[in-house]
Design a protein around this motif. Structure first.
Motif, PDB file in Angstrom:
ATOM      1  N   GLY A 201       2.137   7.846  -4.795  1.00 38.10           N
ATOM      2  CA  GLY A 201       2.203   7.672  -6.242  1.00 38.10           C
ATOM      3  C   GLY A 201       0.876   7.222  -6.819  1.00 38.10           C
ATOM      4  N   CYS A 202       0.216   6.289  -6.128  1.00 40.49           N
ATOM      5  CA  CYS A 202      -1.102   5.820  -6.586  1.00 40.49           C
ATOM      6  C   CYS A 202      -2.131   6.954  -6.519  1.00 40.49           C
ATOM      7  N   CYS A 203      -2.123   7.673  -5.412  1.00 39.95           N
ATOM      8  CA  CYS A 203      -3.127   8.732  -5.202  1.00 39.95           C
ATOM      9  C   CYS A 203      -2.963   9.870  -6.196  1.00 39.95           C
ATOM     10  N   SER A 204      -1.757  10.013  -6.745  1.00 31.72           N
ATOM     11  CA  SER A 204      -1.498  11.149  -7.632  1.00 31.72           C
ATOM     12  C   SER A 204      -1.863  10.870  -9.086  1.00 31.72           C
ATOM     13  N   ASN A 205      -2.285   9.655  -9.403  1.00 28.19           N
ATOM     14  CA  ASN A 205      -2.637   9.339 -10.782  1.00 28.19           C
ATOM     15  C   ASN A 205      -3.740  10.278 -11.280  1.00 28.19           C
ATOM     16  N   THR A 206      -3.548  10.801 -12.477  1.00 30.32           N
ATOM     17  CA  THR A 206      -4.551  11.707 -13.050  1.00 30.32           C
ATOM     18  C   THR A 206      -5.110  11.187 -14.366  1.00 30.32           C
ATOM     19  N   GLY A 207      -4.605  10.048 -14.851  1.00 26.22           N
ATOM     20  CA  GLY A 207      -5.087   9.485 -16.102  1.00 26.22           C
ATOM     21  C   GLY A 207      -6.252   8.538 -15.876  1.00 26.22           C
ATOM     22  N   LEU A 208      -6.312   7.488 -16.688  1.00 30.36           N
ATOM     23  CA  LEU A 208      -7.398   6.516 -16.548  1.00 30.36           C
ATOM     24  C   LEU A 208      -7.337   5.780 -15.223  1.00 30.36           C
ATOM     25  N   GLY A 209      -6.167   5.755 -14.596  1.00 31.95           N
ATOM     26  CA  GLY A 209      -5.994   5.044 -13.333  1.00 31.95           C
ATOM     27  C   GLY A 209      -6.196   5.915 -12.111  1.00 31.95           C
ATOM     28  N   GLN A 210      -7.026   6.936 -12.215  1.00 30.18           N
ATOM     29  CA  GLN A 210      -7.251   7.831 -11.084  1.00 30.18           C
ATOM     30  C   GLN A 210      -8.144   7.164 -10.041  1.00 30.18           C
ATOM     31  N   TYR A 211      -7.749   7.277  -8.768  1.00 28.89           N
ATOM     32  CA  TYR A 211      -8.513   6.706  -7.665  1.00 28.89           C
ATOM     33  C   TYR A 211      -9.512   7.736  -7.129  1.00 28.89           C
ATOM     34  N   ARG A 212     -10.702   7.275  -6.783  1.00 30.47           N
ATOM     35  CA  ARG A 212     -11.733   8.133  -6.200  1.00 30.47           C
ATOM     36  C   ARG A 212     -11.753   7.901  -4.688  1.00 30.47           C
ATOM     37  N   MET A 235      -1.696   0.164   0.043  1.00 29.67           N
ATOM     38  CA  MET A 235      -1.493   1.575   0.374  1.00 29.67           C
ATOM     39  C   MET A 235      -2.424   2.485  -0.411  1.00 29.67           C
ATOM     40  N   ALA A 236      -2.779   2.092  -1.632  1.00 31.62           N
ATOM     41  CA  ALA A 236      -3.765   2.877  -2.377  1.00 31.62           C
ATOM     42  C   ALA A 236      -5.082   2.925  -1.612  1.00 31.62           C
ATOM     43  N   ALA A 237      -5.442   1.810  -0.967  1.00 32.68           N
ATOM     44  CA  ALA A 237      -6.668   1.781  -0.165  1.00 32.68           C
ATOM     45  C   ALA A 237      -6.508   2.605   1.109  1.00 32.68           C
ATOM     46  N   VAL A 238      -5.414   2.379   1.829  1.00 28.52           N
ATOM     47  CA  VAL A 238      -5.195   3.083   3.094  1.00 28.52           C
ATOM     48  C   VAL A 238      -5.263   4.592   2.907  1.00 28.52           C
ATOM     49  N   MET A 239      -4.634   5.086   1.841  1.00 26.88           N
ATOM     50  CA  MET A 239      -4.517   6.532   1.670  1.00 26.88           C
ATOM     51  C   MET A 239      -5.679   7.141   0.890  1.00 26.88           C
ATOM     52  N   ASN A 240      -6.652   6.297   0.507  1.00 24.02           N
ATOM     53  CA  ASN A 240      -7.827   6.796  -0.203  1.00 24.02           C
ATOM     54  C   ASN A 240      -9.133   6.408   0.467  1.00 24.02           C
ATOM     55  N   GLY A 241      -9.054   5.746   1.612  1.00 22.55           N
ATOM     56  CA  GLY A 241     -10.279   5.309   2.269  1.00 22.55           C
ATOM     57  C   GLY A 241     -10.996   4.221   1.506  1.00 22.55           C
ATOM     58  N   GLY A 242     -10.239   3.412   0.764  1.00 23.47           N
ATOM     59  CA  GLY A 242     -10.814   2.359  -0.062  1.00 23.47           C
ATOM     60  C   GLY A 242     -10.742   0.997   0.590  1.00 23.47           C
ATOM     61  N   CYS A 243     -11.086  -0.024  -0.197  1.00 21.14           N
ATOM     62  CA  CYS A 243     -11.171  -1.398   0.304  1.00 21.14           C
ATOM     63  C   CYS A 243     -10.245  -2.307  -0.493  1.00 21.14           C
ATOM     64  N   GLY A 325       9.811   0.196  -5.371  1.00 19.38           N
ATOM     65  CA  GLY A 325       8.515   0.593  -4.835  1.00 19.38           C
ATOM     66  C   GLY A 325       7.634   1.116  -5.947  1.00 19.38           C
ATOM     67  N   GLY A 326       7.715   2.388  -6.234  1.00 18.14           N
ATOM     68  CA  GLY A 326       6.943   2.980  -7.324  1.00 18.14           C
ATOM     69  C   GLY A 326       7.515   2.617  -8.677  1.00 18.14           C
ATOM     70  N   GLY A 327       6.885   3.157  -9.712  1.00 17.73           N
ATOM     71  CA  GLY A 327       7.342   2.850 -11.061  1.00 17.73           C
ATOM     72  C   GLY A 327       6.738   3.784 -12.079  1.00 17.73           C
ATOM     73  N   PHE A 328       6.420   3.240 -13.229  1.00 13.25           N
ATOM     74  CA  PHE A 328       5.854   4.012 -14.329  1.00 13.25           C
ATOM     75  C   PHE A 328       4.486   3.455 -14.700  1.00 13.25           C
ATOM     76  N   PHE A 329       3.578   4.332 -15.123  1.00 12.35           N
ATOM     77  CA  PHE A 329       2.226   3.956 -15.519  1.00 12.35           C
ATOM     78  C   PHE A 329       1.963   4.404 -16.952  1.00 12.35           C
ATOM     79  N   ALA A 330       1.391   3.518 -17.736  1.00 13.25           N
ATOM     80  CA  ALA A 330       0.915   3.889 -19.074  1.00 13.25           C
ATOM     81  C   ALA A 330      -0.604   4.022 -18.992  1.00 13.25           C
ATOM     82  N   ASP A 331      -1.056   5.079 -18.289  1.00 12.59           N
ATOM     83  CA  ASP A 331      -2.500   5.230 -18.063  1.00 12.59           C
ATOM     84  C   ASP A 331      -3.051   6.504 -18.690  1.00 12.59           C
ATOM     85  N   ALA A 332      -2.237   7.174 -19.500  1.00  9.84           N
ATOM     86  CA  ALA A 332      -2.692   8.382 -20.197  1.00  9.84           C
ATOM     87  C   ALA A 332      -2.642   8.124 -21.700  1.00  9.84           C
TER      88      ALA A 332
END
Length: 548
Positions: A201-212, A235-243, A325-332
């Motif tokens: 869910g985190c990795c799929s964000n496409t709005g302002l909350g997009q992970y690189r 998990m956002a870090a684990v699945m994105n190679g982040g810290c 677990g997951g939820g809703f994002f107001a990032d668009a």
């Protein structure tokens, strides 16, 4: 160039995915503790790369395996917000065993309840927490062994044999305790699928909350015994190679310096954090950070825009629960920051939650009307990636899922565009500085005092901590009501409950309002819209609530 492929993330366990990503980004920082001179441990900070973490995890896994730990075992950990929490989680996960994190603010009986309810096979604690842990173990009928996390000694042998099944998506990974409405916390069983769904869910964000991929450094001051820090940012870090950056907790006066020193690009917050930061004197540090955005919930609409203008970091509101677990994002855009908007269901099967807003009979309410939020996963499996069950409580699990929808207890409304707006939470839960406090648990503790005849606990507003515990108490001897008696009752509760749970306010009453069936009517304690704190006779005990 992105290196992480769907195949990288197709493994059935969190540990396997971590190892896959570690092979792609061995030199990336994975877990960091930023420098902070006033912190009692690691004042100069530390960083562990993916490769270094993998070596630590593999060694721990071998030691746990040698002790006989594996599927069917739960290991309770009293490790605060230290890197060791994730080291032990990943090691146990690789073996098919589960972690049960313990709130370090728990009193002995609260910890005893968790250890017994979870049937913990082992308790692992920091050296400075061993005495606290032993006090809880002394209350257990059949205490698990205690292990000093700093010890290089072998783990105490498992008291029961491990199962033989290979860990998979349905294997329990963690047991999170969350305050319910009926007393003792309920144990939410999380699985590998739960963790992976949060990460996707985190990795799929496409709005302002997009992970690189491979670039984000996420600073999360929230406790690891909650899913926000324990699952979401992890998990956002684990699945994105982040810290993941692990502070001990939120420090308002050093917040911006810590973010700059730790090179954070993302930070998590609760509503109390923006509120406290806005009260600080303006400083050059206000913008001396590298944040791309902040993720959280509960920022007051009145300060949302002003915060972003002052500090230059968008606050992206979200909604979620331990159970979902997951939820809703107001990032668009438009994010509707002048409201309590918390996002829209997007309808992607396997990733997003679908939502309904219903009345007391579970009938859909008209658009724009308030009602309870019901959620389920989009697609063919409504429970995919959500909690598996409340441990040892099938009745509560079935009740929460009646009609095939999870009943959140939160009051919301939805507009014609699908945007959901938070209105209120279950009346029997007090939300204080990010902690969910069950009114029933506080009531039961106060009722155990010999001088208390009746008690009703409600939420009072609080300008700093969002809400505070307000106890309306009927004494057996009305003439005993006094500030000294209020302090005595506070001390009674404080000896039995974590420091944030005892009443911050006490009001002595002659009687509680009741229905014809003698059920307490909390809605009748105060006039609609009234502030309980301003009631004649309300005694302010907030200064007594101290950690430690």
């Amino acid at each position: 160039m992105n290196r992480i492929t769907p195949e990288t993330l197709a493994a059935p366990t969190v540990s396997a995915i971590f190892h896959n990503v570690a092979s792609l980004y061995p030199d990336n920082a994975f877990i960091a503790v930023g420098p902070l001179a006033t912190r009692p441990y690691l004042p100069e900070g530390v960083e562990y790369t993916y490769a270094a973490t993998r070596a630590i995890v593999d060694d721990l896994a071998a030691r746990y395996r040698a002790g006989g730990y594996g599927p069917g075992h739960r290991v309770a950990v009293l490790l605060e917000n230290r890197p060791e929490h994730f080291f032990h989680f990943l090691a146990l996960n690789s073996l098919g065993a589960s972690l049960a994190p313990v709130n370090p603010d728990y009193r002995p009986d609260e910890m005893r309840y968790l250890l017994e309810h979870a049937e913990a096979s082992l308790l692992v604690a920091l050296p400075e927490r061993l005495e606290q842990a032993q006090r809880a173990l002394d209350l257990c009928a059949d205490p698990p062994p205690l292990h000093d996390v700093a010890s290089g000694a072998p783990f105490p042998p498992a008291r029961t044999p491990a199962g033989q099944a290979a860990p998979d998506l349905d294997t329990e990974t963690c047991l999170y305790y969350t305050s319910g409405t009926t007393g003792r916390p309920k144990g939410c069983v999380a699985t590998n699928q739960y963790y992976l769904s949060v990460g996707r869910g985190c990795c799929s964000n496409t709005g302002l909350g997009q992970y690189r991929e491979g670039q984000e450094r996420t600073y999360n001051p929230l406790p690891l015994f909650h899913i926000n820090a324990g699952v979401f940012s992890f998990m956002a870090a684990v699945m994105n190679g982040g810290c993941v950056i692990l502070p001990d907790r939120f420090h308002p006066h050093s917040w911006w310096r810590e973010l700059a020193d730790s090179r954070a690009t993302i930070a998590h917050y609760l509503g109390v954090i923006p509120s406290m930061l806005m009260k600080l004197e303006p400083s050059p540090q206000d913008r001396a950070h590298g944040l791309r955005f902040m993720l959280g919930a509960g920022v007051e609409p009145e300060i949302h825009g002003a915060f972003e203008e002052r500090f230059g970091a968008p606050l992206l509101e979200l909604w979620g629960m331990t159970e979902t677990g997951g939820g809703f994002f107001a990032d668009a855009e438009p994010r509707m920051i002048h409201t309590r908007a918390m996002g829209r269901p997007l309808g992607r099967p396997g990733l997003d939650l679908d939502a309904r807003v219903v009345d007391a009979d579970d009938n859909d309410v008209p658009v724009g009307n308030e009602g309870q939020l019901l959620v389920r996963r989009c697609g063919d499996n409504p429970r995919l990636g959500m909690f598996r069950e409340y441990l040892k409580n099938p009745e509560a699990t079935a009740e929460a899922w009646r009609g095939g929808w999870f009943h959140t207890g939160d009051v919301v409304r939805q507009d014609e565009t699908g945007m959901l707006y938070f209105v209120d939470r279950n009346k029997n839960i007090i939300r204080r500085s990010g902690e969910n406090i069950a009114a029933a648990e506080v009531e039961a503790t106060l009722l155990a005092h010999p001088d208390v005849a009746e008690v009703a606990v409600v939420a009072a507003p609080d300008e700093v901590r969002e809400q505070e515990v307000f106890a309306c108490i009927v004494l057996r001897a009305r003439e005993a009501a006094s500030e000294d008696k209020a302090r005595e009752l506070f001390t009674w509760a404080n000896e039995r409950l974590a420091y944030f749970k005892p009443p911050g306010w006490v009001l002595f009453l002659d009687a509680l309002p009741k229905t014809s069936t003698q059920k307490v009517q909390k809605s009748e304690l105060f006039a609609a819209g009234a502030d309980p704190r301003k009631t004649d006779g309300a005694i302010d005990l907030r200064a007594l609530k101290k950690r430690g």
